[in-house]
Structure formats: structure tokens, C-alpha cells
Design a protein around this motif. Structure first.
Motif, short mmCIF file in Angstrom:
data_model
loop_
_atom_site.label_atom_id
_atom_site.label_comp_id
_atom_site.label_asym_id
_atom_site.label_seq_id
_atom_site.Cartn_x
_atom_site.Cartn_y
_atom_site.Cartn_z
N GLU A 238 0.83 -1.20 0.00
CA GLU A 238 0.00 0.00 0.00
C GLU A 238 0.87 1.26 0.00
OE1 GLU A 238 -2.76 -0.10 3.19
OE2 GLU A 238 -3.60 -2.06 2.66
N ALA A 239 1.96 1.22 0.77
CA ALA A 239 2.87 2.36 0.80
C ALA A 239 3.49 2.60 -0.57
CB ALA A 239 3.95 2.13 1.85
N ALA A 240 3.85 1.51 -1.26
CA ALA A 240 4.43 1.64 -2.59
C ALA A 240 3.45 2.32 -3.55
CB ALA A 240 4.84 0.27 -3.12
N ASP A 241 2.18 1.92 -3.48
CA ASP A 241 1.16 2.54 -4.34
C ASP A 241 1.03 4.02 -4.04
OD1 ASP A 241 0.69 0.08 -5.52
OD2 ASP A 241 -1.06 -0.39 -4.26
N HIS A 242 1.02 4.36 -2.75
CA HIS A 242 0.88 5.76 -2.33
C HIS A 242 2.05 6.59 -2.84
CE1 HIS A 242 0.11 9.29 0.10
NE2 HIS A 242 1.26 9.13 0.74
N LEU A 243 3.26 6.08 -2.69
CA LEU A 243 4.44 6.83 -3.09
C LEU A 243 4.56 6.92 -4.61
CD1 LEU A 243 6.84 5.40 -0.40
CD2 LEU A 243 5.95 7.73 -0.51
N THR A 244 4.12 5.88 -5.30
CA THR A 244 4.10 5.94 -6.77
C THR A 244 3.18 7.05 -7.25
OG1 THR A 244 4.59 3.57 -6.96
CG2 THR A 244 3.59 4.65 -8.87
N SER A 245 2.06 7.22 -6.55
CA SER A 245 1.13 8.30 -6.90
C SER A 245 1.73 9.68 -6.65
CB SER A 245 -0.18 8.16 -6.12
OG SER A 245 0.01 8.49 -4.74
N MET A 246 2.77 9.74 -5.79
CA MET A 246 3.46 11.00 -5.52
C MET A 246 4.61 11.24 -6.49
SD MET A 246 3.64 11.05 -1.33
CE MET A 246 4.43 12.67 -1.31
N GLY A 247 4.83 10.31 -7.40
CA GLY A 247 5.86 10.51 -8.41
C GLY A 247 7.13 9.73 -8.20
N PHE A 248 7.19 8.87 -7.17
CA PHE A 248 8.38 8.07 -6.94
C PHE A 248 8.40 6.88 -7.91
CE2 PHE A 248 8.19 10.46 -3.05
CZ PHE A 248 9.52 10.66 -2.70
N THR A 249 9.62 6.50 -8.28
CA THR A 249 9.81 5.35 -9.16
C THR A 249 10.84 4.41 -8.55
OG1 THR A 249 11.63 6.35 -10.41
CG2 THR A 249 9.39 6.86 -11.15
N GLY A 250 11.09 3.32 -9.23
CA GLY A 250 12.08 2.37 -8.74
C GLY A 250 13.47 2.94 -8.63
N ALA A 251 13.75 4.03 -9.33
CA ALA A 251 15.07 4.64 -9.30
C ALA A 251 15.32 5.39 -8.00
CB ALA A 251 15.25 5.57 -10.49
N ASN A 252 14.26 5.88 -7.36
CA ASN A 252 14.46 6.67 -6.14
C ASN A 252 13.63 6.17 -4.97
OD1 ASN A 252 11.91 7.48 -6.96
ND2 ASN A 252 12.50 9.60 -7.41
N LEU A 253 13.15 4.94 -5.06
CA LEU A 253 12.32 4.39 -3.99
C LEU A 253 12.67 2.93 -3.73
CD1 LEU A 253 9.87 4.56 -2.05
CD2 LEU A 253 8.43 3.88 -4.00
N GLN A 254 12.76 2.60 -2.45
CA GLN A 254 13.00 1.21 -2.03
C GLN A 254 12.14 0.92 -0.81
OE1 GLN A 254 16.98 0.43 -0.60
NE2 GLN A 254 16.78 -1.79 -0.78
#
Length: 298
Positions: free
Chosen positions: A219-235
Motif C-alpha cells: 500500500e505504501a508503494a502505491d501511495h508513493l508511486t502516486s506521488m511521483g516516486f519510481t524504482g530509481a528513487n524508492l526502495q
């Protein structure tokens, strides 16, 4: 807006200034080192003794400010200054200074009895983190870095407070152009090498915790993806160990990392109240920790 540093020259450790300058390299704001010296009695009966005491305290303040300026001079790109103020309580005076100077963060160092590279609260900093209305950043003993903040690791455990903390950390990481890492710490003593005494029920509980953590991180990954984060800057990771030290050590830490944890807001008399998990994470962290008031994480 400023970074206010609680500067204690007698500790012979400029780690708090190092951390404040690191923060300023990432999100530029002035750094003000504040030394608190004892205030005189202020009673008519004290007379000359009180004046002599105040003169001694002023001399201590001048010396401390000069040392702070020398430490700040090693970071020429940072807008730094140093002052001293008289006060009866170091934590209360620093909180007042933070309010007067519209501080973004209060920055302090660790106790002199801390192991090098580790964090230990003194009685004064412990009171500070339990009373501050602004985030408190704590530097490990002997902390040195020439890096900006390149990665923010936020503790997350899927409650309302940690969701709020996650959003705040994500916004800051974007402003600082830093990567974001979301970590859920799981301490599972039952998974020690020798587990003959672990019941089937205990194993089921551990497995349930792990499943819940995985679902929350999704769920956190979905939320952060909606904020513009991608695999390059999110773990997103789960850090598991037989105790808190093992769980924290299982995470890959590097220069430029800062760990953000939340505090408990359940106590009406304390703006920042470290819960058992946050305080244990703090004690084992090998990187600076920022304690944010009004959010409980673990």
C-alpha cells in the motif's frame, strides 16, 4: 527558517554541527549554533557574587561561541553563526531559541559515553526530545561527513501516525533530491538459530506479522508511486532480526543516509514521546536519526 544546533564545547565533539551543515547542504537554510550558559541568581542579596558569576558565565559563552564559529568555518558554503544565551534549563532554553528563530529542526549530538558512531541520549537531550514541538536530529558520536543527505530512510508500521510521517518524509526527500527508503522493522526472537522451544502458535504469529508488513508496504508503494516516486528513487524493505540491534544492522547503511522515526503522541503532556520501538531503533542506528513529533512508528 533555521537549523538550531545545541552546542556544548566541553564535549569536544562537533558532530551536531556536522549534521546541521549536512542538512543545510541538502535543504539550504542558515545554521545557528546556540550555547546555553548558566543564568545568575538575580537576587538582590547575591550582590557582587552574582555579578562575578554572570561575568564567568559570559566568558564561557564567548569561548563557546568562538569554538562553534571555528567548527562552522570548516563548512564555508553554509551560512553559519553562533550565539550564547543564559538559561536555567538547557533543553527549555533550546526549545525557546528554536521558537524564536523559527527552526526547522533542532540538532544535537550524542552523549560522551556513546560508542563512536552510535547514538546515546544524555539526560538533557532526552528531555529535549520529550518536549520539543519541532523535529530533533541526533548525530552519532564523532559524526563526520562531507556528503549531503542522499537517502532518507523512514520507519513505517502502517498506522495513521506513520502514514502521516511517510508523506512528510516523502515530500522532504523530493525537495532534497534524495532517494527514499521505507523500512518496517520486525523483531522475531523465535527465529533464533535454536528454535526447538518455539510453538506452532508462535510461528503462526510471526508469519502473520510478516504478511501484514508485506501488505502494508504494498500500500505504501502505491501511495508513493502516486506521488511521483519510481524504482530509481524508492526502495521498500522489511528488516528482520532476533533483536533490535540485529534488525537495524540487517539494513544497508551508507554515508549520506538519515533515518527518520516518529514519536508517540499519546501523552498529552509530551509533544515528543519516544515509544519503545523508536527508542530501541535510535540506540542501534549507525546514522543520524531525526525524531518527528506526533507520529508513532516502529
Amino acid at each position: 527558517m533555521t537549523y538550531v544546533v545545541g552546542y556544548g564545547p566541553h564535549k569536544h565533539d562537533r558532530s551536531a554541527i556536522e549534521l546541521a551543515c549536512q542538512l543545510a547542504r541538502s535543504l539550504p537554510e542558515p545554521v545557528v549554533a546556540v550555547s546555553v550558559v548558566p543564568r545568575g541568581w538575580g537576587t538582590p542579596g547575591a550582590g557582587g557574587t552574582d555579578r562575578e558569576y554572570e561575568q564567568w558565565a559570559a566568558g564561557e559563552g564567548d569561548d563557546s561561541a568562538a569554538l562553534a564559529l571555528a567548527d562552522l568555518a570548516q563548512h564555508s558554503a553554509v551560512d553559519g553563526s553562533a550565539v550564547w544565551v543564559a538559561g536555567r534549563s538547557v533543553p527549555q532554553t533550546l526549545i525557546e531559541q528554536a521558537a524564536e528563530r523559527d527552526a526547522t529542526i533542532l540538532v544535537v549530538g550524542s552523549g560522551g559515553d556513546a560508542e563512536p558512531g552510535r547514538i546515546r541520549l544524555t539526560s538533557k537531550t532526552d528531555r529535549l526530545v520529550h518536549s520539543s514541538t519541532v523535529p530533533v536530529a541526533i548525530a552519532p558520536r564523532g559524526y563526520r561527513t562531507s556528503s549531503a543527505v542522499t537517502r532518507i530512510t523512514v520507519g513505517f508500521r502502517d498506522d495513521d501516525a506513520s502514514w502521516s510521517l511517510l508523506t512528510r518524509a516523502a515530500e522532504i526527500s523530493k525537495r532534497a533530491s534524495a532517494r527514499l527508503r521505507v523500512v518496517t522493522f520486525l523483531v522475531n526472537p523465535s527465529r533464533r538459530p535454536v528454535t526447538n522451544t518455539v510453538s506452532h502458535a508462535e510461528t503462526q504469529v510471526v508469519n502473520l506479522w510478516a504478511a501484514q508488513a508485506a501488505a502494508a508496504q504494498g500500500e505504501a508503494a502505491d501511495h508513493l508511486t502516486s506521488m511521483g516516486f519510481t524504482g530509481a528513487n524508492l526502495q521498500l524493505i522489511t528488516a528482520e532480526g532476533a533483536d533490535w540491534g540485529a534488525a537495524v544492522d540487517s539494513v544497508d547503511w551508507a554515508d549520506g543516509d538519515v533515518l527518520v522515526v516518529g514519536s508517540s503522541s499519546t501523552h498529552r503532556l509530551a509533544q515528543v514521546f519516544l515509544g519503545s520501538s523508536a527508542s530501541k531503533i535510535l540506540r542501534h542506528s549507525p546514522v543520524p536519526v531525526v525524531v518527528v513529533p506526533g507520529a508513532a512508528v516502529g
